[in-house]
Structure formats: C-alpha cells, structure tokens
Design an enzyme around this catalytic site. Sequence first.
Site, PDB file in Angstrom:
ATOM      1  N   HIS A 232      -5.487  32.584 -23.943  1.00  0.00           N
ATOM      2  CA  HIS A 232      -5.751  32.255 -22.550  1.00  0.00           C
ATOM      3  C   HIS A 232      -6.710  33.255 -21.911  1.00  0.00           C
ATOM      4  O   HIS A 232      -7.458  32.912 -21.003  1.00  0.00           O
ATOM      5  CB  HIS A 232      -4.447  32.173 -21.762  1.00  0.00           C
ATOM      6  CG  HIS A 232      -3.660  30.949 -22.079  1.00  0.00           C
ATOM      7  ND1 HIS A 232      -4.191  29.684 -21.954  1.00  0.00           N
ATOM      8  CD2 HIS A 232      -2.403  30.777 -22.532  1.00  0.00           C
ATOM      9  CE1 HIS A 232      -3.278  28.794 -22.310  1.00  0.00           C
ATOM     10  NE2 HIS A 232      -2.191  29.432 -22.662  1.00  0.00           N
TER      11      HIS A 232
ATOM     12  N   CYS B 135     -20.191  19.897 -30.889  1.00  0.00           N
ATOM     13  CA  CYS B 135     -19.272  20.367 -29.844  1.00  0.00           C
ATOM     14  C   CYS B 135     -18.564  21.658 -30.239  1.00  0.00           C
ATOM     15  O   CYS B 135     -17.693  22.125 -29.528  1.00  0.00           O
ATOM     16  CB  CYS B 135     -18.254  19.289 -29.475  1.00  0.00           C
ATOM     17  SG  CYS B 135     -17.119  18.863 -30.813  1.00  0.00           S
TER      18      CYS B 135
END
Length: 605
Positions: free
Chosen positions: A205, A529
């Site tokens: 995170h 991507c």
Amino acid sequence: MTESSATGRKELSGIGVSSGLGFGRARVMAMAPLQLPQYSIAPDQIESEKERLVKAIASVNKEINRMLSRTPKRAPKELKSFLEMFKMLINDQTMKEEVDHIIAERLINVEWALAQHLEEVKTVFENMTDSYLAERGDDIEHAVNRLQEELLGKGRRLQAEVRTALEEVILVTNDLSLADVIWLTEYEDLDLVGIITEKGGPTSHTAVLSQTLFIPAVVGVAGARSQIQDGDQLFVNSNTGEIICNPSSEEILEITAQVQEQEELYSEFYRARRRVAETKDQKHKVKLLANIAMVAGLDEVLHQGAQGVGLFRSEYLFMGRNRLPDEEEQYESYKELIESMGGRPVTIRTLDVGGDKLLTHEAKAANLPQTALNEEEENPALGLRAIRFTLANPSLFLTQIRAILRAAYKENVKILLPMVTSIEEIIEAKRYIETAKAQLSAEGKLFNPEVPVGIMVEVPAVAIRPEPFLREVDFASLGTNDLVQYTLAVDRGNPSVAPIYSEYHPAVLHLIANTAKMAQKLNKPLSVCGEMGGKKNFAPFFVGLGFEELSMAAMQIPSVKKQIRKLTLEECQKFVKNLLRKNTSAEVKTAINNFMAKHEDKNVN
C-alpha cells in the site's frame, strides 16, 4: 537544511515504487517495539478485558471517521477507499472473536491476546510465496498494532514522532500503514518529499499510495534505519531505487539542479497534458491510458492527460471483506468509474487474486465451493489464481460479468481476462459471458451485448504461440510484470533472486515482439499494461514495434508522452531491429541507454 549530518556518505538501494526525485533531511522512525504488558487475569475479569477491546476499536474508529469526514488537501479522493479498508480490518469480527476466545481460554490481558493472535496470523501469511498476498498480512499487523497503541493510551506514535520534523522531510521507517501515509499527507507542517521503508514491495500500500500522492518512494531497503540517522541529507531516486545518504558538495549541486529540473518538468508536463503522444514526424500516434485500482477520485488521472483506463484492477473491490460485493455493489462501482471517464475507453480486468487466500474465512464460506475452502497451495503464483480461480467459482465470475455488462450499457468498455494459459479457458470464459447476457436479456435488464473480450498476455505459453489465442478474442494486453517473472522463473519479490528479474532480458523482448507481430497480422488491438509500458526508456521499443496503446500509472503519462514526441517512427523501427540482435540483458540495457542519451537534449513542446 541547517542540521548537520550524523553519518558519512553511503549508497543504499531498494525497489523504486513511485517516480521522481526527493532531496531532504532524514526523519528516522526507529521506534522501539511496543512494550506490551503480559499478565494473567481472573475469570471474573474476562468481560472487562473484552470491553477494553471494544472501547479501543471504537476509539480508532472515531479517528478513522474523522479522517474520512474531510478530504486531505494533498490527497485524491480515492484515498478514502484505503481508509475504508483499514477500518474494515479494525472492525473485523473474526479477529475480535478470536481475541475474545484467547482472553477467555488463556486468561490473559487483551494486549497480550492481540499479540498472540497476530503471531498466528503472521505465520500463515509469511508462508505465502505470492508477494501481493504476503503484504496483506502486513495490513493486518498495522491494524493490530494500532489497537495495541490505543489500549496502552499512546495514541498514534507516528504523529508524536513527526511533529518536530524539519522541513523537506524524507521519512525512513520499517513500514507504513494505510492510515499512516494518509495522515502524513494531512499534516500541514510536514513537507514530505520522500519515503524509505525497510519492508514492502511493488504491490504494498505504501507503493500504491506513493504513486497516487506523487511522493518519491523506495521500499525494501534492508537496514535503512540502522544505516541512516536523523538529520542525514538524503537523495531518493524512486525511478531507479537508488539512495545517496549525505552526498558530497559536488553531488549536492548536481542533485539540486536535478530536483529543480524536475519541478520545471512537472510544470511543463501539466502544460503539455492535452497534447497528443505523437512522434515528431507525425507518422505514429500512441494512446496513453491509466492503470487504476480505485473507482473514485479520477480527477488527477485525467489531469495527467490519461485518455482512458487501460487497466482497472477490480480485485480491490473484493479485498479485506467478510462479504464479497454483490452484483448491485459492483454495478454501482463500475458505473461510477465509467461515468467519471466521460466516454473515454475503460478496460475492466476480471478478478485477479492468488487462490482463495485473499478472501476472509467468512467470504470463502459464503461464496466458494467447499473444495476451495480445504485446499492449501504451496505455490499460489502457479496455483489457482486469476482466470483459473474465477472459472473454478462460476457464480463469482457470473456475478462480476453481469455487473460489468450492465454498467457498460451504451458505453466504451472492454472485459480483460487475466493469466490465460489455454484456449479452453477462453472458450469457457466466453461461454459464461454469453450465459450472463442470456440471463440479463431474460430478466429485461439493460446491458451492452457487444462488449469486447480480451486476454492478458503474461505467460510464455501465450506469447510463444499467440496466433490461436488472438483469433479467439477481440484484443489483448501485455502484462509485462508477470511475463518477465514467468519467462525468467524468478520471483521479483524475493530479495535473493530479485536482481535476476530483468525487463531487459532478450527473451522477454522477443516474446513481446513476437506477440506484436502476430497481433498486427491478425489486425487485433494489442496494448501494454505492465510496468514496462510506463517507463520512458522503453517507449522507443514499443513505438518501433507499432504499439498504438500503452497503459501505466497516471503519473508516468507525461514523461512517456514527452519521450514519444522526441522520436521518429523510422529511428524507432531501426532501434528495435538493433535491440533484438542483443544476446544479454547488459547489452540491451546499454543499447537503450545510448539511444536515450542521444535524444536527451532534444527539446519538444
């Protein structure tokens, strides 16, 4: 920067997970472990200990709610989703029940019971070979530690540590929780110009948030807190993962110039964000899109010049929940995403998780077959993950497909299937998509029956012989992160072998070129991507191969666009031919660096 440095010059390195340069003074968070009281309790004290946990949860909830009630000045709106996730961990009913059980069974105080619960959870997560899933164990540890702080009456220790920080701070710490990173962005007296953590990887995170907040960050820096002292001058290059502690006077002059150039470049990027990513000979255009994980807060994505969403990681809707999102919740989320993009293309990747380990016990029990509950995987990266997982759980897959088809009504939306390795998987997935269409039609619900279906090309089985796969789908997208990992048989999250992970490996380049050649022959759209698509050094390679679409973290779009505008199609095509003749990663890297140096001084607007 008036404080004197405490240590000599040294160089450190880690994993650059954001982009940009940071130069400031170190604020080392060398906090000692919490000194947890450990004592036995009498049977008549069990309920009072349980009540202490209830009050701690309520107190931390109030703190999170205060943060949710206001939008941080420097933070995009989607960060609220991260706080919601942290709140869910704090309020996890299974955690509370297990801690209550430990208190009653072992007759110990709540702080100690939380610690024992955490040790049991960490054992499970630390044995996972999938780095993404292992890092979710860190999230649970952050939540438990925050509750322990509250029980000890210490509040958030991070707040106390940074209140005396200098201006232009580079935070050096073991790890940061979701709430910590967001709180740091709210603290107006703290000029946070960089983050260094000992733990964490590309999917942590801290990585995701630093990208979102445009804070240079380097994670996985072993021994950072022991090698860096408070007040040391630090230069952080999150493009390369390199760190210089206490640079020389000559280096400081160069660093200052680089940081100033970066500021000027950012201003230039913002001015140029509406310009087209087109080669200077006007012979090739590239559409630049964004990879995103959150539905809300797309203003900054568009501000960076994104022409759409090339990859929406839908798994973030499923993370850390005891109840999986139903069709209506998913529909509303996808609809919000699509409408926020204002008619621009949106590609939604179906659920990509590693086995069933990302889901809570309650979610698994309520939504998955009994067989999935009992299986333990020794190597989740090679196990029941991505398309394998969803095909093994057709109800879960159908629910997601129905929600996407409904949200895509009269919209420019594509469905992307992850980690496909066989034609049979494509055929089965398409069969479920047709089933979803038939169900929606029978129910009289509005949906888009013409949504294109594509696959991620991220395993050698597809890239070696792409023709039959491409014939079965409407488009494809190269997932370079896993393609490198599976081609080289290396886990980039494993420090012992991470140096072997190389996007410059000739075999990787040949697989990409092979796939691109076949896509052009069959007239099938092919995009990138993975992380390679967002690195400006690889822009000439992709332009030379004829790629017309690259998707990346939004903050990378301006630099890739600027690089493309320096190039001509012919020189990129010649460059690709030269690159594909190289036999080693070192030769490839040298060729790329030489090409980039040749174009570095070319000015574009």
